[in-house]
Design a protein around this motif. Sequence first.
Motif, mmCIF file in Angstrom:
data_model
loop_
_atom_site.group_PDB
_atom_site.id
_atom_site.type_symbol
_atom_site.label_atom_id
_atom_site.label_comp_id
_atom_site.label_asym_id
_atom_site.label_seq_id
_atom_site.Cartn_x
_atom_site.Cartn_y
_atom_site.Cartn_z
ATOM 1 N N SER A 1 0.847 -1.191 0.000
ATOM 2 C CA SER A 1 0.000 0.000 0.000
ATOM 3 C C SER A 1 0.879 1.237 0.000
ATOM 4 N N ALA A 2 0.446 2.237 -0.715
ATOM 5 C CA ALA A 2 1.231 3.469 -0.847
ATOM 6 C C ALA A 2 1.408 4.143 0.510
ATOM 7 N N LYS A 3 2.670 4.350 0.875
ATOM 8 C CA LYS A 3 2.989 5.045 2.120
ATOM 9 C C LYS A 3 3.911 6.224 1.869
ATOM 10 N N SER A 4 4.573 6.239 0.712
ATOM 11 C CA SER A 4 5.478 7.338 0.378
ATOM 12 C C SER A 4 5.416 7.575 -1.124
ATOM 13 N N ASP A 5 6.121 8.601 -1.586
ATOM 14 C CA ASP A 5 6.069 8.917 -3.005
ATOM 15 C C ASP A 5 6.711 7.838 -3.873
ATOM 16 N N GLY A 6 7.505 6.965 -3.308
ATOM 17 C CA GLY A 6 8.104 5.881 -4.065
ATOM 18 C C GLY A 6 7.157 4.728 -4.357
ATOM 19 N N ASP A 7 6.008 4.729 -3.692
ATOM 20 C CA ASP A 7 5.029 3.647 -3.862
ATOM 21 C C ASP A 7 4.043 4.008 -4.968
ATOM 22 N N ARG A 8 4.554 4.023 -6.185
ATOM 23 C CA ARG A 8 3.736 4.389 -7.334
ATOM 24 C C ARG A 8 3.824 3.285 -8.380
ATOM 25 N N ASN A 9 2.684 3.009 -9.012
ATOM 26 C CA ASN A 9 2.665 2.019 -10.083
ATOM 27 C C ASN A 9 3.017 2.624 -11.434
ATOM 28 N N GLY A 10 2.762 3.911 -11.589
ATOM 29 C CA GLY A 10 3.020 4.568 -12.858
ATOM 30 C C GLY A 10 2.437 5.965 -12.854
ATOM 31 N N TYR A 11 2.365 6.547 -14.050
ATOM 32 C CA TYR A 11 1.782 7.888 -14.152
ATOM 33 C C TYR A 11 1.117 8.099 -15.501
ATOM 34 N N LEU A 12 0.277 9.115 -15.540
ATOM 35 C CA LEU A 12 -0.281 9.657 -16.769
ATOM 36 C C LEU A 12 0.218 11.089 -16.850
ATOM 37 N N MET A 13 0.835 11.445 -17.960
ATOM 38 C CA MET A 13 1.398 12.783 -18.144
ATOM 39 C C MET A 13 0.738 13.417 -19.368
ATOM 40 N N VAL A 14 0.338 14.670 -19.228
ATOM 41 C CA VAL A 14 -0.239 15.409 -20.345
ATOM 42 C C VAL A 14 0.540 16.700 -20.530
ATOM 43 N N ILE A 15 0.901 16.995 -21.774
ATOM 44 C CA ILE A 15 1.601 18.225 -22.135
ATOM 45 C C ILE A 15 0.772 18.918 -23.213
ATOM 46 N N HIS A 16 0.494 20.196 -23.035
ATOM 47 C CA HIS A 16 -0.265 20.946 -24.049
ATOM 48 C C HIS A 16 -0.026 22.434 -23.850
ATOM 49 N N SER A 17 -0.239 23.204 -24.882
ATOM 50 C CA SER A 17 -0.068 24.659 -24.780
ATOM 51 C C SER A 17 -1.216 25.305 -24.012
ATOM 52 N N ASN A 18 -2.325 24.570 -23.848
ATOM 53 C CA ASN A 18 -3.495 25.097 -23.141
ATOM 54 C C ASN A 18 -3.682 24.331 -21.828
ATOM 55 N N TYR A 19 -3.623 25.054 -20.713
ATOM 56 C CA TYR A 19 -3.720 24.408 -19.405
ATOM 57 C C TYR A 19 -5.061 23.700 -19.215
ATOM 58 N N GLN A 20 -6.141 24.295 -19.664
ATOM 59 C CA GLN A 20 -7.466 23.678 -19.488
ATOM 60 C C GLN A 20 -7.571 22.355 -20.249
ATOM 61 N N ILE A 21 -6.915 22.271 -21.395
ATOM 62 C CA ILE A 21 -6.899 21.004 -22.136
ATOM 63 C C ILE A 21 -6.108 19.956 -21.358
ATOM 64 N N CYS A 22 -5.021 20.367 -20.706
ATOM 65 C CA CYS A 22 -4.265 19.434 -19.845
ATOM 66 C C CYS A 22 -5.168 18.873 -18.763
ATOM 67 N N ARG A 23 -5.868 19.756 -18.074
ATOM 68 C CA ARG A 23 -6.761 19.320 -16.979
ATOM 69 C C ARG A 23 -7.834 18.370 -17.487
ATOM 70 N N LYS A 24 -8.458 18.721 -18.606
ATOM 71 C CA LYS A 24 -9.523 17.896 -19.178
ATOM 72 C C LYS A 24 -8.977 16.531 -19.614
ATOM 73 N N SER A 25 -7.792 16.510 -20.207
ATOM 74 C CA SER A 25 -7.194 15.249 -20.659
ATOM 75 C C SER A 25 -6.880 14.323 -19.491
ATOM 76 N N ILE A 26 -6.346 14.879 -18.409
ATOM 77 C CA ILE A 26 -6.070 14.054 -17.217
ATOM 78 C C ILE A 26 -7.384 13.491 -16.674
ATOM 79 N N LYS A 27 -8.377 14.345 -16.538
ATOM 80 C CA LYS A 27 -9.671 13.915 -15.989
ATOM 81 C C LYS A 27 -10.315 12.837 -16.861
#
Length: 133
Positions: free
Chosen positions: A97-123
Motif C-alpha cells: 500500500s502506498a505510504k510514500s512517493d516511491g510507492d507508485r505504479n506509474g503515471y499519466l502525463m499530459v503536455i499541451h499549450s493550453n492548461y485547461q486542455i491538460c486538466r480535461k485530458s487528465i480527468k
Amino acid sequence: KKNNTLYLVELAGRGAGFDVFSKFLPLISNINLPKILVLQSIDQLKNIKFKKQNNHGIIKYYPSKGGKIKKIITSKNVLSHKIFFKKFVKVGQKTNSAKSDGDRNGYLMVIHSNYQICRKSIKNNYNKMRFVY
C-alpha cells in the motif's frame, strides 16, 4: 589533504525522479536539463540560448495498493504525442500500500499549450489506465 586529514567532498546534483527532471520539465520548457547539468559539471555551459515555450503539463500518479498485480490495462487510443503513460511495475509483481512517493505504479502525463486542455485530458483519461490486483 590538510594536516594529514583526508576530506571527501561529494557533489551530487540530481533532478527530481519519476521522469520529472528528464522528461516532464524538458517537454514543458523545451530545455534539455540533463544535458545542461552535464555541460555545467564540466564547465562547458556557455552562452546557451533558450527558445521560449509556453507549454503546460500535469502528471498524475497511480498509487500502489497491497497485493499482486494481475493485469495492467492501457487504452492505446488515449496515448498520443501529448499524452504519456508509464508503468513502473509488471504483471505478477507484488506491491505494498502506498505510504510514500516511491510507492507508485506509474503515471499519466499530459503536455499541451493550453492548461485547461491538460486538466480535461487528465480527468478524461486517468481511469482508462488501470492496475488490476
